[in-house]
Design a protein around this motif. Structure first.
Motif, mmCIF file in Angstrom:
data_model
loop_
_atom_site.group_PDB
_atom_site.id
_atom_site.type_symbol
_atom_site.label_atom_id
_atom_site.label_comp_id
_atom_site.label_asym_id
_atom_site.label_seq_id
_atom_site.Cartn_x
_atom_site.Cartn_y
_atom_site.Cartn_z
ATOM 1 N N ARG A 68 15.474 42.246 9.168
ATOM 2 C CA ARG A 68 16.159 40.993 8.882
ATOM 3 C C ARG A 68 15.170 39.835 8.975
ATOM 4 O O ARG A 68 14.260 39.854 9.800
ATOM 5 N N PHE A 69 15.384 38.827 8.142
ATOM 6 C CA PHE A 69 14.501 37.660 8.198
ATOM 7 C C PHE A 69 14.575 36.984 9.564
ATOM 8 O O PHE A 69 13.560 36.473 10.064
ATOM 9 N N ASN A 70 15.747 36.979 10.174
ATOM 10 C CA ASN A 70 15.871 36.295 11.475
ATOM 11 C C ASN A 70 15.246 37.078 12.621
ATOM 12 O O ASN A 70 15.223 36.613 13.760
ATOM 13 N N GLU A 71 14.727 38.280 12.330
ATOM 14 C CA GLU A 71 13.996 39.039 13.343
ATOM 15 C C GLU A 71 12.512 38.680 13.345
ATOM 16 O O GLU A 71 11.767 39.113 14.216
ATOM 17 N N VAL A 102 4.425 42.819 5.422
ATOM 18 C CA VAL A 102 3.319 41.881 5.391
ATOM 19 C C VAL A 102 3.594 40.620 6.209
ATOM 20 O O VAL A 102 2.674 40.028 6.779
ATOM 21 N N LEU A 103 4.861 40.203 6.297
ATOM 22 C CA LEU A 103 5.161 38.928 6.956
ATOM 23 C C LEU A 103 4.822 38.940 8.446
ATOM 24 O O LEU A 103 4.410 37.922 9.002
ATOM 25 N N ARG A 104 4.964 40.089 9.111
ATOM 26 C CA ARG A 104 4.672 40.109 10.551
ATOM 27 C C ARG A 104 3.191 39.855 10.825
ATOM 28 O O ARG A 104 2.819 39.429 11.923
ATOM 29 N N PHE A 105 2.342 40.075 9.807
ATOM 30 C CA PHE A 105 0.915 39.772 9.973
ATOM 31 C C PHE A 105 0.568 38.379 9.455
ATOM 32 O O PHE A 105 -0.144 37.632 10.100
ATOM 33 N N THR A 106 1.084 38.043 8.281
ATOM 34 C CA THR A 106 0.716 36.750 7.699
ATOM 35 C C THR A 106 1.301 35.589 8.484
ATOM 36 O O THR A 106 0.679 34.532 8.593
ATOM 37 N N ALA A 164 7.274 36.546 -0.170
ATOM 38 C CA ALA A 164 6.457 36.895 0.997
ATOM 39 C C ALA A 164 5.374 35.851 1.235
ATOM 40 O O ALA A 164 5.192 35.362 2.357
ATOM 41 N N PHE A 165 4.630 35.487 0.168
ATOM 42 C CA PHE A 165 3.564 34.516 0.423
ATOM 43 C C PHE A 165 4.096 33.093 0.550
ATOM 44 O O PHE A 165 3.530 32.279 1.281
ATOM 45 N N LEU A 166 5.189 32.758 -0.127
ATOM 46 C CA LEU A 166 5.733 31.407 0.002
ATOM 47 C C LEU A 166 6.310 31.164 1.395
ATOM 48 O O LEU A 166 6.143 30.071 1.956
ATOM 49 N N ILE A 167 6.985 32.154 1.959
ATOM 50 C CA ILE A 167 7.496 32.008 3.325
ATOM 51 C C ILE A 167 6.342 31.801 4.289
ATOM 52 O O ILE A 167 6.404 30.963 5.208
ATOM 53 N N THR A 168 5.252 32.538 4.098
ATOM 54 C CA THR A 168 4.065 32.360 4.939
ATOM 55 C C THR A 168 3.509 30.945 4.819
ATOM 56 O O THR A 168 3.206 30.286 5.821
#
Length: 441
Positions: free
Chosen positions: A22-25, A51-55, A74-78
């Protein structure tokens, strides 16, 4: 932004059993979570979840995943998360973006900018798009109006602004290079290298590089531009999306037009992308469909950029049912709810087939790809099958789809594309003596 040496070295992470995240995690700011909720998403796609947990922790990353799997988000959220966590100084100069996203095509850049606006609508960040084929002065005024946070650009137009010293990249904290393989194919790498040299050293920026394929050339560039990156690959059993039903109708050249019209009208299709290899083919198809009262529009290199943008918006909003396109639309155009992709002519490059049918079956929905194969292009099927790793279902279409259609007068130029220039008549007269020919767009 200075980034400490991450503990994860530049090697591919093992492929774990994919677990829904989940995004909220994830450590995503509330402003982004609210926007994600508005867009109707709760769970990350596989590439996003991995990828998000690293970026989000500041690592550089190289990502590979199938088209339509959520790489852009993924990259925009980062990017948005980092800019929110690290507010700018009070004194900011015009034309100095904090984040830069490079894309190979205008259509993809415009789509990324739209996604950035959707994901960042509660973040209070400014996004400016710099692409060729559109009003340079209007883009310059946007840069001059206020400090900019995120620039989304194609390489050529960005270099134009940099050469005129209307944009400076020495304050870029995050650099995103999207579709690196396409950058290579289109010959943009020299321009991208120039742009990267204008940004801070790779030890002082976060760099995210995404590509549909990891060729040796792509990995060589990634090694030059990233700092101890995490490499994330989402493997698929096949090159194409399993949610897309793929079939090939074996027909004669003369049967393709009736087949297309009957397919659209008898099945009452309302959100379809029709692909052909050449501009003249797309113009002719669009004119024929319009002559039979089919709601459609053309998207090709012949159409002025401003009109292409408007056409895409009308298609997204359902004002147009059928979009007839060349492969300029094969990559980077994300339109929700495309039920069918029709390959009126088979693409000569297998990669184009993969990207064409990737316009349907997006975000977990089902889609259908129908290809017409005749004596002119049927020989391409074995190469397509080899590239996608599976056999295609090649059948004769149902007889009702081959029913003859009423002859309707086709109005030349109804598609809205610029017609080919007239050839001079014998003797040098065109009937418009003394008039200058219209400029070519």
């Amino acid at each position: 932004m200075s980034i400490e040496t991450p503990a994860v070295e530049a090697e591919a992470l093992p492929q774990p059993e994919l677990i829904k995240v989940r995004f909220n995690e994830l450590p995503v700011p509330s402003a982004i979570l609210q926007a994600v909720t508005d867009l109707g998403f709760e769970y990350c796609t596989p590439i996003q979840g991995r990828v998000l947990r690293f970026t989000l922790a500041g690592h550089d990353a190289i990502g590979r995943a199938q088209t339509g799997t959520g790489k852009t988000a993924a990259f925009l959220i980062t990017v948005i998360a980092d800019l929110l966590k690290n507010p700018p100084s009070d004194e900011r100069c015009l034309g100095e973006p904090r984040a830069l996203v490079l894309a190979p095509t205008r259509e993809l850049a415009l789509q990324i900018a739209k996604d950035a606006a959707d994901l960042g609508k509660y973040a209070g960040l400014s996004v400016v798009t710099l692409v060729g084929g559109m009003d340079y002065e209007k883009q310059r005024k946007q840069l001059a109006a206020a400090p900019v946070d995120i620039i989304v650009a194609t390489p050529g137009r960005l270099i134009d602004f940099a050469n005129k010293q209307e944009i400076y990249l020495d304050q870029v904290e995050l650099l995103v290079i999207d579709e690196a393989d396409r950058m290579l194919d289109m010959g943009f790498i020299p321009d991208v290298k120039r742009i990267v040299r204008l940004t801070p050293p790779k030890t002082h920026r976060q760099t995210l590089l995404f590509s549909a394929t990891f060729t040796p050339d792509v990995m060589n560039l990634a090694g030059q531009w990233t700092y101890h990156p995490v490499t994330v690959e989402i493997e698929q059993e096949h090159a194409t999306n399993a949610l897309v039903e793929q079939k090939v109708y074996i027909v004669t050249t003369e049967q393709k037009i009736p087949l297309l019209l009957n397919l659209i009208t008898q099945q009452k299709l309302e959100r379809v992308m029709v692909f052909a290899n050449r501009r003249d083919q797309t113009r002719r198809l669009t004119d024929i469909l319009k002559a039979h009262n089919v709601s459609c529009a053309l998207l090709s290199g012949d159409v002025p950029q401003e009109k292409r943008v408007k056409t895409l918006e009308n298609f997204r909003e359902g004002k147009i049912s059928i979009l007839v396109a060349t492969d300029v639309a094969g990559r980077g155009i994300h339109v929700d709810g495309v039920s069918h992709v029709v390959n009126f002519t088979l693409p000569e490059q297998p990669d184009d087939y993969v990207h064409r049918i990737g316009r349907t079956g997006r975000a977990g929905t089902l889609g259908t790809s129908i290809s017409f194969a005749c004596e002119d292009d049927g020989h391409l099927i074995p190469e397509l099958e080899k590239a996608i790793g599976r056999k295609l279902d090649c059948v004769r279409p149902p007889e009702e789809l081959l029913a003859e259609i009423a002859e309707v007068k086709v109005i030349h130029g109804a598609s809205g594309a610029e017609p080919a220039p007239r050839k001079p008549r014998p003797g040098g007269s065109t009937g418009n003596a003394g008039r200058r020919p219209p400029p070519r767009r």
